[in-house]
Scaffold this active site. Structure first.
Site, mmCIF file in Angstrom:
data_model
loop_
_atom_site.group_PDB
_atom_site.id
_atom_site.type_symbol
_atom_site.label_atom_id
_atom_site.label_comp_id
_atom_site.label_asym_id
_atom_site.label_seq_id
_atom_site.Cartn_x
_atom_site.Cartn_y
_atom_site.Cartn_z
ATOM 1 N N LYS A 40 0.836 -1.200 0.000
ATOM 2 C CA LYS A 40 0.000 0.000 0.000
ATOM 3 C C LYS A 40 0.875 1.255 0.000
ATOM 4 O O LYS A 40 2.073 1.191 0.315
ATOM 5 C CB LYS A 40 -0.916 -0.015 1.226
ATOM 6 N N TYR A 260 16.508 30.052 8.624
ATOM 7 C CA TYR A 260 15.286 30.764 9.028
ATOM 8 C C TYR A 260 15.185 30.876 10.537
ATOM 9 O O TYR A 260 15.549 29.948 11.270
ATOM 10 C CB TYR A 260 14.050 30.011 8.520
HETATM 11 C C1 LIG Z 1 -0.376 -1.795 6.869
HETATM 12 C C2 LIG Z 1 -0.956 -3.083 7.284
HETATM 13 C C3 LIG Z 1 -0.145 -4.224 7.388
HETATM 14 C C4 LIG Z 1 1.355 -4.163 7.296
HETATM 15 O O1 LIG Z 1 1.868 -3.657 8.511
HETATM 16 P P1 LIG Z 1 3.443 -3.520 8.780
HETATM 17 O O2 LIG Z 1 3.522 -3.112 10.197
HETATM 18 O O3 LIG Z 1 3.950 -2.491 7.840
HETATM 19 O O4 LIG Z 1 4.043 -4.846 8.514
HETATM 20 C C5 LIG Z 1 -0.770 -5.449 7.644
HETATM 21 N N1 LIG Z 1 -2.102 -5.516 7.802
HETATM 22 C C6 LIG Z 1 -2.908 -4.436 7.747
HETATM 23 C C7 LIG Z 1 -4.372 -4.598 7.951
HETATM 24 C C8 LIG Z 1 -2.356 -3.190 7.500
HETATM 25 O O5 LIG Z 1 -3.148 -2.104 7.460
#
Ligand SMILES: *Cc1c(COP(=O)(O)O)cnc(C)c1O
Length: 375
Positions: A40, A260
């Site tokens: 994702k 800044y």
């Molecule tokens: C993002 C997510 C994962 C992966 O999690 P990590 O901590 O990056 O391994 C797995 N399951 C769900 C439902 C998620 O939203």
């Protein structure tokens, strides 16, 4: 910088070989389960169109994204027998899911009803995963909805449930009582539901031991080199390297200030190097006055505020003339891990990766040993 880097301010190198090695390593920890890949948010900012095919070449056949558009973008890049799940559920994209062989993760009874309705309308059994919430209170069927489904499994008519999934809230915390509690609730809830494969463990969840592996692992961060065992040595191979160009080096002395807000007050004679990366590139403003880069192997602290396109670092620790415009500063790399930068920024490695900027030239080292460019 290399001669072919003319005009390039910063180079982000993504080692796909290391991503694949990390995936294999996680798979080896749980030989009885299948290791999926969570890609994702553009594979946590690293480029899903590169990462996912590399993992598919290595044998990965189950992928998770968040949103329908992410799933649809991935579909043509993956083998037909690779399953792509959208964690965020239908989002009104159910027709596209059917047309392009995308599987939703159904998060509530309304989505189950809708997917069953589409199945009836198309005359096909449609595959999905179903999320059972065990304590996140974010997505998934809560205890009340899970009980309704258990009492009325005909609600699943037309749906082939490939996986019951749940998600751990505190998986990186080995001793947190949430972990065994969520596991027990997951086992109890799924025991009352029709038989299907089960999936609980994200990256850190895999390290909670075999009791947490079930049938399918869902790692994201660990694939990309983030330490799934905070406080202990990182078992994963580093994936990301970020080098940015030194634009200018100048001598300074007290009572000058840098940047800044005149936020950094020079204490005595020294040198400041200006580097071409800033908050517009995801080098978070919170790193100002806290961060460290490496130049020619020497640590150079980030001084003053992070600008949109620039940071200033104190290179007084290097011999005069040792840093020149055109040199590279290592912002993330072997001596400055994603987790270390995250600590400097008072955040987590996940946010450092997903913030990596669009302006970086991206170089992919592929499992074949070659490398390719994008942009
Ligand atoms: C993002 C997510 C994962 C992966 O999690 P990590 O901590 O990056 O391994 C797995 N399951 C769900 C439902 C998620 O939203």
């Amino acid at each position: 910088m290399h001669p072919h880097d003319a005009g390039v301010a910063a180079v982000l190198t993504v080692d796909l070989d290391a991503v694949v090695a990390n995936w294999r390593r996680l798979q080896a920890l749980a030989p009885a389960a299948t290791c999926a890949a969570v890609v994702k948010a553009d594979a946590y900012g690293l480029g899903a169109s590169h990462v996912a095919p590399a993992l598919a070449d290595a044998g990965c056949r189950t992928f998770f994204v968040a949103l329908p558009d992410e799933a649809l973008a991935l579909r043509p890049l993956l083998p037909a027998d690779a399953a792509i799940y959208a964690l965020g559920g239908l989002c009104g994209a159910e027709k596209a899911f059917v047309a392009h062989n995308i599987r939703p993760v159904l998060n509530h009874l309304g989505e189950i009803a809708r997917w069953a309705e589409i199945a009836a309308a198309t005359g096909r059994r449609l595959t999905a995963a179903v999320h059972i919430d065990t304590g996140m209170n974010r997505l998934g069927l809560g205890p009340d909805e899970a009980a309704i489904l258990a009492d009325a499994p005909q609600r699943l008519t037309g749906i082939a449930v490939a996986h019951w999934i749940s998600h751990l809230a505190c998986s990186e915390d080995a001793d947190n009582p949430m972990n065994p509690r969520q596991r027990a609730d997951f086992v109890a809830a799924t025991a009352r539901l029709p038989q299907a494969a089960r999936s609980l463990a994200n990256s850190s969840g895999i390290f909670r031991g075999p009791d947490y592996h079930f049938d399918l692992l869902r790692p994201g961060a660990a694939l990309y080199g983030v330490n799934p065992t905070p406080g202990r040595d990182n078992p994963m191979a580093p994936v990301v390297r970020l080098d940015a160009r030194v634009l200018q080096v100048r001598d300074v002395d007290s009572p000058m200030t840098v940047g800044y807000g005149a936020a950094h007050r020079v204490g005595g004679p020294g040198r400041i190097a200006t580097i071409a990366a800033g908050y517009a590139d995801g080098y978070l403003r919170s790193v100002g006055g806290r961060g460290v880069v490496r130049i020619n192997g020497v640590a150079a602290p980030v001084v003053g505020r992070v600008s949109m396109d620039l940071i200033t670092v104190d290179v007084s620790g290097l011999p005069a003339g040792a840093v020149q415009p055109g040199d590279r500063a290592q912002i993330i790399g072997p001596d400055n891990s994603v987790d270390a930068v995250a600590e400097q920024a008072q955040t987590i490695g996940y946010e450092i990766l997903t913030s990596l900027g669009a302006r970086y030239r991206r170089v992919y080292r592929s499992p074949a040993g070659g490398s390719g460019n994008r942009q």
